[in-house]
Design an enzyme around this catalytic site. Structure first.
Site, short mmCIF file in Angstrom:
data_model
loop_
_atom_site.label_atom_id
_atom_site.label_comp_id
_atom_site.label_asym_id
_atom_site.label_seq_id
_atom_site.Cartn_x
_atom_site.Cartn_y
_atom_site.Cartn_z
N ARG B 249 1.30 -0.74 -0.25
CA ARG B 249 0.32 0.23 -0.12
C ARG B 249 1.05 1.35 0.02
NH1 ARG B 249 -3.29 -2.95 -1.57
NH2 ARG B 249 -5.54 -3.19 -0.53
N GLU B 278 -3.84 7.25 -4.41
CA GLU B 278 -4.19 7.04 -5.98
C GLU B 278 -6.13 7.59 -6.51
OE1 GLU B 278 -4.16 2.39 -5.82
OE2 GLU B 278 -1.98 3.04 -5.04
N HIS B 296 -1.17 0.15 -10.52
CA HIS B 296 -2.14 -0.31 -8.88
C HIS B 296 -2.60 -1.79 -9.52
CE1 HIS B 296 -4.16 -1.27 -4.48
NE2 HIS B 296 -3.71 -2.15 -5.65
#
Lengths: 316, 331
Positions: B249, B278, B296
Site C-alpha cells: 500500500r 491514488e 495499481h
C-alpha cells in the site's frame, strides 16, 4: 602487452580502453572511421595490428581478416561469434576468444524481465501512471505470467539459466535443441514448430549459425499464435523480422519482447505504436558488473596469448 | 465470460441466498455470481444507503465487498443486524474494521492467496525493470535515440543482489522463491521469525534489514504499525544504490520523504505500483528516470479475478451451509 597494436571495432567500455592503454597497447579505433573507409583504415595500420577486440555488431569478417596479415587473435567482447569468420580464423591460425558464463545471469534476468514486462504491460503502465490520466477505481487487465508454458530454443548455458528462473514461477519448461538433453523435468520437442505449438512464451536462446537463421519464421510465429509471446535475446536474424512485424501488427502474435534486431540500431517503426511489445537496445549484458567482467575476460585472454600462456575462453 | 468450477448445484431463483452489494458491481463479476446468489444491489436503488439498509437489509446475512475503498465499520454493522459474513475480493482488508466485526461475530473473508502469483510476478517485473532500466530503454528506442545517440547507459545486475523482504507472508514468500532462482540471497523482517524458511535471514527490525540489503520489497499489510514503516532513516540505511519495490500500500512509505530521497540520491531507485492517494502520483516522480511506476495493476489479471471469485463463492456457500469459511482474515 607493450606496443601491441589492437584494433577496437566499437566504442569500448571506458574501463577496457583504460586497461588496454595502461598495459601498453596501441589502440586503433575502427568505429571512428566512416564505414566506407574502414577496410582502408585496417590496411593503413596492418603492420601494427596483431589483435582485434570485436563485439556483437562488428567482429572480424573475411575482408577485415584479409586486410590484417599480422592478426593473431580476435578477442570478442560478446559470447556470440556470428560476426567472426571462424573458418577463416582457423585456416589462418588466428585464435578466437569470447565471453561466456560471465553474462549468462544478466541475459537470463532480462529474458524473464522482458517476459513479465510484455505480459503485464509495464512500460505502458508506467506511461499511464505518469500521464495524469489514471482515474480512481480504473484498472487495466493484463495476462498472468506464472504457470504459463515456457518454450526455449536452445538449452545451452543461457537457455538453462532462463529455465531455472521460469521454474520458480511454476512455468512448465519445454525446449528445442539439436539433440535431447538429460533434463527429465523439461519436455523436449524435435522441431521449433512443435515447440511453438506447445508453449505460451517462446524464448530464443541459441547461437546464430547458418542452421538457426530465421529459426523463428512465419510457420513458427503462426504456431505460437495470437496469445503467444516471443522473447528474443539471441540475434536479430534468428527471427524473420518482416514476418514478425506483420504478425504483431495484424494481431496474429500476442506480443514480443525484443533485445535484438536484424539491422541494429534500426528498429521497425511499425512496432512503436504497439503496447504489447517491449523494445530494448541490445542490453542483455549491459550492466556495469557484467561488462566489467567481460572486459576482464578480454584482457585476460589477450594477456595470456601474448605471454604464450593457455587462453581462458578460446573457441578457436 | 469465465465459468466457475464450483461444485455446488446452481439453486433455483427463489432459493438463492441473498448477498448485499453496496458498491457498483461490474458485468463480469455479476455474471459469475448471479447464478449462485440473489445480489441485492444498493446502488440500483433510488433510496440513499441508510434508508435502503433499514428498508431492505434487516435480514441480510452476507455482504460482498469488492474494491478496497470506503470504510466498513460499526456504523454500517449497526444497520445490518443479521450480518454474519463480509466476503471481500481483495487481499487487503484495511477498509474493514475487523475488530468491530469480531465483536459482533461477523466473519470476514478475503482473497486468500488468489492474487499472490500475480503480485509476486509484478514485483519481480518492477525490480528487473528498475535495475535494468527496461522502461526507459524502451522509450529510448521508440523515440529514435538509439539511432541518433548510440548505446543506452548501463544498468545494474539483478542476479545476486541482496533482497530484503518486509513482510514474509504469502506474497513475500512467493517473491522470495522467484528471486532465489535469480541467485539473490533473501532476508526479511516480519513480526516474528518464520521457521518454515530457514535459508532466509531474519532481521528484528526494518532498519537492520535495510542496512544489509540492496533491494527492499514491501509486501506487508497496511496497519497502524506498518504505516510509514519506510522512513528517511530506513532509506539512508538502504543506501545510494538501493532500490525499493512497493506492491503493498502507498502508505507503507513516507511518500514525500521518498520523493526527497530519490531526488537527493539517498536511494538509487524505486518501483511503485501503489501510492498514498491514488490515482494521484507525486508530480516529481513522473519526471524521474530511475523509477518505474504502475497504476495499481499488480493483481489485475483475468486469472486472478476468476480465482478470487471462485473463492468468494466458496466462502459464501460454506457460510450459507453452516460450514467454516475458507479464507478467514486472521486478526
Amino acid at each position: 602487452m607493450d606496443k601491441i597494436g589492437v584494433l577496437v571495432t566499437h566504442k569500448p567500455l571506458p574501463y577496457l580502453e583504460q586497461e588496454l592503454t595502461r598495459r601498453g597497447c596501441r589502440l586503433f579505433r575502427l568505429w571512428e572511421s566512416p564505414e566506407s573507409r574502414r577496410l582502408e583504415f585496417c590496411r593503413e595500420n596492418s603492420s601494427e595490428i596483431r589483435a582485434i577486440v570485436g563485439n556483437s555488431n562488428f567482429g572480424a569478417d573475411a575482408a577485415t581478416i584479409d586486410a590484417l596479415p599480422k592478426l593473431e587473435i580476435v578477442a570478442s567482447f560478446s559470447v556470440g561469434l556470428d560476426k567472426v569468420d571462424l573458418p577463416k580464423c582457423k585456416e589462418r591460425g588466428i585464435r578466437v576468444t569470447n565471453t561466456p558464463d560471465v553474462l549468462t545471469d544478466d541475459v537470463a534476468d532480462l529474458a524473464i524481465g522482458l517476459t513479465i514486462s510484455v505480459m503485464r504491460r509495464i512500460p505502458s503502465a508506467d506511461k499511464y501512471a505518469r500521464s495524469g490520466a489514471w482515474k480512481k477505481g480504473e484498472y487495466t487487465l493484463t495476462t498472468r505470467f506464472s504457470g504459463k508454458r515456457v518454450g526455449i530454443l536452445g538449452l545451452g548455458r543461457i537457455g538453462l539459466a532462463i529455465a531455472k528462473r521460469a521454474e520458480a514461477f511454476d512455468c512448465p519448461i519445454s525446449y528445442y535443441s539439436r539433440s535431447e538433453k538429460p533434463h527429465p523435468n523439461y519436455t523436449y520437442y524435435s522441431t521449433p514448430i512443435d515447440l511453438a505449438s506447445n508453449c505460451d512464451i517462446l524464448v530464443v536462446a541459441c547461437a546464430l549459425t547458418e542452421e538457426t537463421r530465421h529459426i523463428v519464421n512465419r510457420a513458427v510465429i503462426d504456431a505460437l499464435g495470437p496469445k503467444g509471446v516471443l522473447i528474443n535475446i539471441g540475434r536479430g536474424p534468428h527471427v524473420d523480422e518482416p514476418e514478425l512485424v506483420a504478425a504483431l501488427v495484424e494481431g496474429r502474435l500476442g506480443g514480443a519482447g525484443l533485445d535484438v534486431f536484424d539491422n541494429e540500431p534500426h528498429v521497425p517503426e511499425e512496432l512503436f505504436a504497439l503496447d504489447n511489445v517491449v523494445l530494448v537496445p541490445h542490453v542483455a549484458s549491459a550492466t556495469i558488473e557484467t561488462r566489467t567482467a567481460m572486459a576482464d575476460l578480454v584482457l585476460g585472454n589477450l594477456e595470456a596469448h601474448f605471454l604464450k600462456k593457455p587462453l581462458l575462453t578460446a573457441v578457436v | 465470460m469465465a465459468t466457475t468450477t464450483c461444485t455446488t448445484n446452481t439453486p433455483k431463483i427463489e432459493e438463492k441466498p441473498k448477498v448485499l452489494v453496496l458498491q457498483r458491481i461490474n458485468a463480469y463479476f455479476e455474471g459469475v455470481l448471479s447464478p449462485h446468489f440473489d445480489l441485492i444491489k444498493a446502488d440500483e436503488s433510488s433510496l440513499p444507503i441508510p434508508a435502503f439498509l433499514s428498508t431492505h437489509c434487516r435480514h441480510i446475512r452476507a455482504l460482498l465487498v469488492m474494491a478496497p475503498i470506503g470504510t466498513f465499520g460499526s456504523s454500517l454493522l449497526d444497520q445490518l443486524p443479521s450480518l454474519g459474513l463480509i466476503a471481500c475480493t481483495s487481499a487487503g482488508v484495511n477498509h474493514i474494521d475487523v475488530d468491530a466485526c469480531r465483536k459482533r461475530s461477523v466473519a470476514v473473508t478475503n482473497a486468500g492467496e488468489m492474487f499472490t502469483p500475480d503480485a509476486a510476478d509484478h514485483t519481480v517485473g518492477l525490480l528487473v525493470d528498475v535495475l535494468r532500466r527496461v522502461v526507459m530503454a524502451d522509450r529510448y528506442v521508440r523515440n529514435g535515440s538509439w539511432m541518433l545517440i548510440g548505446d543506452y547507459p548501463l544498468g545494474s545486475k539483478v542476479s545476486g543482489k541482496r533482497v530484503g523482504i518486509v513482510g514474509l507472508g504469502s506474497i513475500g514468500s512467493h517473491v522470495a522463491k522467484r528471486l532465489t532462482a535469480f541467485g539473490c540471497p533473501i532476508s526479511y523482517f516480519s513480526r516474528a521469525p518464520k521457521p518454515n524458511y530457514p535459508s532466509y535471514t531474519y532481521f528484528p527490525n526494518v532498519l537492520d534489514l535495510a542496512r544489509e540489503s540492496d533491494v527492499l520489497i514491501l509486501s506487508c499489510a497496511l496497519t497502524d504499525e506498518t504505516r510509514n514503516i519506510i522512513n528517511r532513516d530506513v532509506m539512508i540505511a538502504l543506501g545510494k544504490d538501493g532500490v525499493i519495490i512497493n506492491v503493498g500500500r502507498g502508505a507503507l512509505i513516507d511518500e514525500p520523504e521518498l520523493v526527497r530521497c530519490l531526488k537527493e540520491g539517498v536511494i538509487g531507485g524505486a518501483g511503485l505500483d501503489v501510492f498514498v492517494n491514488e490515482p494521484e502520483v507525486p508530480e516529481e516522480l513522473t519526471h524521474m528516470e530511475n523509477v518505474v511506476l504502475s497504476d495499481h495493476r499488480a493483481v489485475t489479471t483475468p486469472e486472478s479475478f476468476k480465482n478470487v471469485l471462485e473463492l468468494a463463492i466458496a466462502n459464501l456457500d460454506a457460510f450459507f451451509s453452516g460450514k467454516p469459511v475458507l479464507s478467514p482474515v486472521s486478526c
